[in-house]
Design a protein around this motif. Structure first.
Motif, mmCIF file in Angstrom:
data_model
loop_
_atom_site.group_PDB
_atom_site.id
_atom_site.type_symbol
_atom_site.label_atom_id
_atom_site.label_comp_id
_atom_site.label_asym_id
_atom_site.label_seq_id
_atom_site.Cartn_x
_atom_site.Cartn_y
_atom_site.Cartn_z
ATOM 1 N N TYR A 58 0.815 -1.206 0.000
ATOM 2 C CA TYR A 58 0.000 0.000 0.000
ATOM 3 C C TYR A 58 0.856 1.267 0.000
ATOM 4 O O TYR A 58 0.326 2.359 0.149
ATOM 5 N N GLY A 59 2.182 1.095 -0.122
ATOM 6 C CA GLY A 59 3.028 2.265 -0.302
ATOM 7 C C GLY A 59 4.090 2.526 0.739
ATOM 8 O O GLY A 59 4.867 3.483 0.595
ATOM 9 N N GLN A 60 4.166 1.733 1.810
ATOM 10 C CA GLN A 60 5.161 1.991 2.840
ATOM 11 C C GLN A 60 6.582 1.792 2.282
ATOM 12 O O GLN A 60 6.891 0.762 1.693
ATOM 13 N N LYS A 61 7.436 2.790 2.504
ATOM 14 C CA LYS A 61 8.800 2.768 1.959
ATOM 15 C C LYS A 61 9.888 2.614 3.018
ATOM 16 O O LYS A 61 10.988 2.172 2.720
ATOM 17 N N LYS A 62 9.574 2.960 4.271
ATOM 18 C CA LYS A 62 10.623 3.020 5.283
ATOM 19 C C LYS A 62 10.952 1.662 5.907
ATOM 20 O O LYS A 62 12.048 1.446 6.387
ATOM 21 N N PHE A 63 9.990 0.747 5.936
ATOM 22 C CA PHE A 63 10.249 -0.585 6.476
ATOM 23 C C PHE A 63 9.460 -1.616 5.670
ATOM 24 O O PHE A 63 8.421 -1.296 5.089
ATOM 25 N N PRO A 64 9.931 -2.861 5.621
ATOM 26 C CA PRO A 64 9.256 -3.882 4.812
ATOM 27 C C PRO A 64 8.180 -4.632 5.604
ATOM 28 O O PRO A 64 8.231 -4.711 6.834
ATOM 29 N N THR A 65 7.211 -5.160 4.884
ATOM 30 C CA THR A 65 6.188 -6.046 5.469
ATOM 31 C C THR A 65 6.040 -7.254 4.526
ATOM 32 O O THR A 65 5.008 -7.425 3.879
ATOM 33 N N PRO A 66 7.061 -8.103 4.451
ATOM 34 C CA PRO A 66 7.094 -9.154 3.417
ATOM 35 C C PRO A 66 5.973 -10.170 3.509
ATOM 36 O O PRO A 66 5.473 -10.627 2.479
ATOM 37 N N HIS A 316 -2.558 6.106 14.610
ATOM 38 C CA HIS A 316 -2.663 6.923 15.818
ATOM 39 C C HIS A 316 -1.503 7.906 15.931
ATOM 40 O O HIS A 316 -0.435 7.738 15.342
ATOM 41 N N GLN A 317 -1.722 8.932 16.746
ATOM 42 C CA GLN A 317 -0.700 9.937 17.035
ATOM 43 C C GLN A 317 -0.310 9.961 18.503
ATOM 44 O O GLN A 317 0.624 10.677 18.880
ATOM 45 N N GLU A 318 -0.994 9.206 19.325
ATOM 46 C CA GLU A 318 -0.702 9.227 20.755
ATOM 47 C C GLU A 318 0.482 8.314 21.090
ATOM 48 O O GLU A 318 0.912 7.505 20.270
ATOM 49 N N GLY A 319 0.992 8.453 22.308
ATOM 50 C CA GLY A 319 2.051 7.573 22.787
ATOM 51 C C GLY A 319 3.368 7.719 22.058
ATOM 52 O O GLY A 319 4.237 6.855 22.156
ATOM 53 N N GLY A 320 3.524 8.796 21.304
ATOM 54 C CA GLY A 320 4.747 8.982 20.529
ATOM 55 C C GLY A 320 4.607 8.568 19.081
ATOM 56 O O GLY A 320 5.578 8.634 18.317
ATOM 57 N N GLY A 321 3.419 8.136 18.692
ATOM 58 C CA GLY A 321 3.197 7.757 17.307
ATOM 59 C C GLY A 321 3.458 8.924 16.359
ATOM 60 O O GLY A 321 3.113 10.060 16.659
ATOM 61 N N ASP A 322 4.059 8.635 15.213
ATOM 62 C CA ASP A 322 4.450 9.687 14.284
ATOM 63 C C ASP A 322 4.038 9.299 12.860
ATOM 64 O O ASP A 322 4.871 8.990 12.006
ATOM 65 N N PRO A 323 2.720 9.304 12.589
ATOM 66 C CA PRO A 323 2.252 8.865 11.276
ATOM 67 C C PRO A 323 2.694 9.759 10.131
ATOM 68 O O PRO A 323 2.754 9.308 8.986
ATOM 69 N N VAL A 324 3.012 11.020 10.420
ATOM 70 C CA VAL A 324 3.498 11.905 9.359
ATOM 71 C C VAL A 324 4.861 11.428 8.869
ATOM 72 O O VAL A 324 5.114 11.357 7.660
ATOM 73 N N TYR A 325 5.733 11.070 9.798
ATOM 74 C CA TYR A 325 7.077 10.597 9.432
ATOM 75 C C TYR A 325 6.997 9.349 8.553
ATOM 76 O O TYR A 325 7.716 9.224 7.555
ATOM 77 N N PHE A 326 6.121 8.411 8.917
ATOM 78 C CA PHE A 326 6.024 7.151 8.182
ATOM 79 C C PHE A 326 5.032 7.205 7.018
ATOM 80 O O PHE A 326 4.876 6.213 6.315
ATOM 81 N N ASP A 327 4.375 8.343 6.843
ATOM 82 C CA ASP A 327 3.343 8.462 5.810
ATOM 83 C C ASP A 327 2.308 7.354 5.992
ATOM 84 O O ASP A 327 1.867 6.707 5.037
ATOM 85 N N SER A 328 1.916 7.157 7.240
ATOM 86 C CA SER A 328 1.064 6.021 7.605
ATOM 87 C C SER A 328 -0.335 6.091 7.012
ATOM 88 O O SER A 328 -0.988 5.060 6.859
ATOM 89 N N ASN A 329 -0.815 7.290 6.711
ATOM 90 C CA ASN A 329 -2.142 7.405 6.121
ATOM 91 C C ASN A 329 -2.083 7.428 4.596
ATOM 92 O O ASN A 329 -3.088 7.692 3.931
ATOM 93 N N GLY A 330 -0.900 7.133 4.037
ATOM 94 C CA GLY A 330 -0.755 7.079 2.593
ATOM 95 C C GLY A 330 -1.101 8.412 1.953
ATOM 96 O O GLY A 330 -0.685 9.470 2.432
ATOM 97 N N PRO A 331 -1.895 8.402 0.887
ATOM 98 C CA PRO A 331 -2.225 9.654 0.201
ATOM 99 C C PRO A 331 -3.395 10.407 0.823
ATOM 100 O O PRO A 331 -3.836 11.421 0.265
ATOM 101 N N TYR A 332 -3.880 9.937 1.966
ATOM 102 C CA TYR A 332 -5.158 10.457 2.466
ATOM 103 C C TYR A 332 -5.005 11.440 3.620
ATOM 104 O O TYR A 332 -4.021 11.420 4.360
ATOM 105 N N ARG A 333 -6.015 12.250 3.786
ATOM 106 C CA ARG A 333 -6.067 13.266 4.837
ATOM 107 C C ARG A 333 -6.606 12.669 6.123
ATOM 108 O O ARG A 333 -7.571 11.925 6.118
#
Length: 492
Positions: A58-66, A316-333
């Motif tokens: 689905y587009g994750q580039k920073k770590f693999p999910t084989p 999520h963004q709580e607990g130190g989560g950083d979805p912006v860094y990982f682009d966790s929401n992909g192309p979505y807002r």
């Protein structure tokens, strides 16, 4: 005892009724395959707060999910699948009941102290009960969140033969818990007493998951793997922290709750390397998916097992989560707690060898409340009145001409001033601050604006009025989750 005999008998209708349509060769093949002991095993893997963009395919580039990627290569990837809600409990309620958040009983995260959440009532007919009525052994492993221990919403009272994990989603915030639940028994984990961290809960739950597969290899089973990964807090075994340490610079530090009366009672612990910890947690999840698949292969069950992988809401963004860094929401807002696409559009992958075309994908619009009718149809039952869901079994079998489509999808969220959303074809309507009289509907054309950046409401007043009417029509009143300004203010 539940008064469900009539409904259970209804679910016992043979799949041959479904197969009698001469227009559909796949349905005939399905009927033949589902006779007797050949009903497929069903494994539904639900990640916790995994974003649309947190998986490689689905587009994750920073770590693999084989291992998860391999599922997609061997099955079907959904590009427009939606969670039941933008937070945990109502999303699971929509999944288990086949109803969206305008109708399902649990429409928000409502705590019941000292442990657990507001229960789905005894009268609720769940996915587990529907499959149990078709002769399936049923097991749930991970996080429940739909009824405190011993309540009418307890998983063992809602159709599951076996449960192991966290009953309470608040306690599920902590990865080294002092106890977990095995059916009705609270299992003390002595290795996690005080500040000790000897037992990483996802590992123990995973062991029990594999045991369930082994113990039910000779009969059809429904396995609900409600993982707590990668929900905050951010914590992973040191062996995986070493693997990921230093790869996601600049690192981020989170100062949490490390001592006191609430320690390991819900508040998140500190984490000095939140990026590495998050990647390591997704790594654990991916490895566990791979081990589940390997177990199925080892037992010779591959061809007769359907596996679904998805997530309960956006990142999520709580607990130190950083979805912006990982682009966790992909192309979505948006993120978790948003009703923009980033909060509710989730990955879904379905694998079923020789039935689902390998390395296929679909743009069919579907949601959590579709899963119950899909699996019920697959198992030989029939849809009940009152469900909002539509079976996507035709899509899985490549029979797109016979795939029914939703008129619209609906969500409501009771935090942050109240939120509503409607997806109708290419159009998406979002309304925030529902409890304020000045609240206005935003309108987006997802075919041109999947990032929901261009609000075109002023250009389509008639469509906005239609969407507003649907937001009123789509919901029924709830005594517990009342959608009104007065109720909201009184709950502050």
């Amino acid at each position: 005892m539940k008064d469900r005999i009539g409904r259970s008998l209804g679910y016992a209708v043979l799949f041959l009724i479904f197969a009698c349509n001469p227009k559909n060769k796949n349905k005939k093949e399905m009927a033949h395959m589902l006779n007797g002991k050949t009903k497929p095993n069903i494994i539904y893997i639900l990640a916790d707060d995994l974003g649309y963009g947190d998986i490689g395919v689905y587009g994750q580039k920073k770590f693999p999910t084989p291992n998860i990627d391999k599922l997609a290569k061997q099955g079907m990837l959904f590009t427009q699948h939606y969670s039941g809600s933008t937070v945990c409990a109502p999303s699971r309620s929509a999944l288990m009941t086949g109803m969206h958040t305008g109708h399902t009983v649990v429409r928000g995260n409502k705590e019941i102290k000292p442990e657990g959440q507001f229960p789905i009532p005894d009268s609720t007919f769940t996915m587990a009960e529907a499959l149990k009525a078709q002769g399936y052994s049923t097991g749930a492993f991970g996080k429940w969140g739909l009824g405190f221990p011993g309540s009418e919403g307890d998983p063992i009272k809602q159709g599951f033969d076996s449960f192991f994990g966290y009953n309470c989603q608040r306690l599920g915030h902590n990865y080294y818990p002092r106890h977990l639940w095995s059916n009705y028994d609270s299992i003390v984990i002595s290795g996690n007493e005080g500040k000790n961290k000897e037992v990483y809960a996802p590992d123990l739950i995973h062991e029990k998951t594999l045991d369930f597969i082994e113990n039910n290899k000779s009969n059809p089973f429904f396995l609900y793997v409600a993982s707590i990964l990668p929900h905050a807090e951010l914590a992973a075994p040191e062996v995986l922290m070493k693997k990921h340490r230093g790869k996601y610079e600049p690192e981020k530090t989170y100062e949490g709750y490390d001592d006191g009366p609430e320690y390991r009672e819900g508040p998140y612990e500190s984490q000095k390397e939140t990026h590495a910890a998050f990647a390591a947690m997704v790594d654990v999840l991916d490895q566990q998916v791979g081990e589940i698949v390997s177990k199925i292969e080892e037992l010779g069950l591959t061809e007769n097992t359907l596996i679904i992988f998805t997530s309960d809401n956006g990142p999520h963004q709580e607990g130190g989560g950083d979805p912006v860094y990982f682009d966790s929401n992909g192309p979505y807002r948006g993120f978790k707690r948003d009703l923009y696409e980033g909060g509710i559009r989730v990955p879904m992958i379905v694998k079923w060898p020789e039935r689902i075309e390998e390395n296929s994908r679909t743009d069919h619009i579907s949601a959590f409340w579709d899963v119950l009718p899909t699996l019920t149809e697959l198992a030989g039952g029939r849809q009940l009145e009152g469900w909002d869901g539509i079976s996507f079994l035709p899509t899985l079998l490549g029979d797109v001409e016979n795939q029914q489509e939703h008129d619209y999808l609906y969500w409501e969220f009771h935090e942050k001033g109240g939120r509503q959303a409607i997806r109708k074809g290419k159009w998406k309507a979002v309304r925030y601050n529902v409890f304020e009289e000045s609240s206005k509907i935003e309108l987006y054309d997802l075919s041109k604006d999947e990032r929901e950046q261009n609000n075109v409401a002023e250009h389509y007043p008639e469509l906005v009025a239609e969407m507003g009417a649907l937001m009123e029509e789509a919901r029924t009143p709830s005594e517990v989750f009342q959608f009104s300004q007065e109720t909201y203010l009184n709950s502050k």
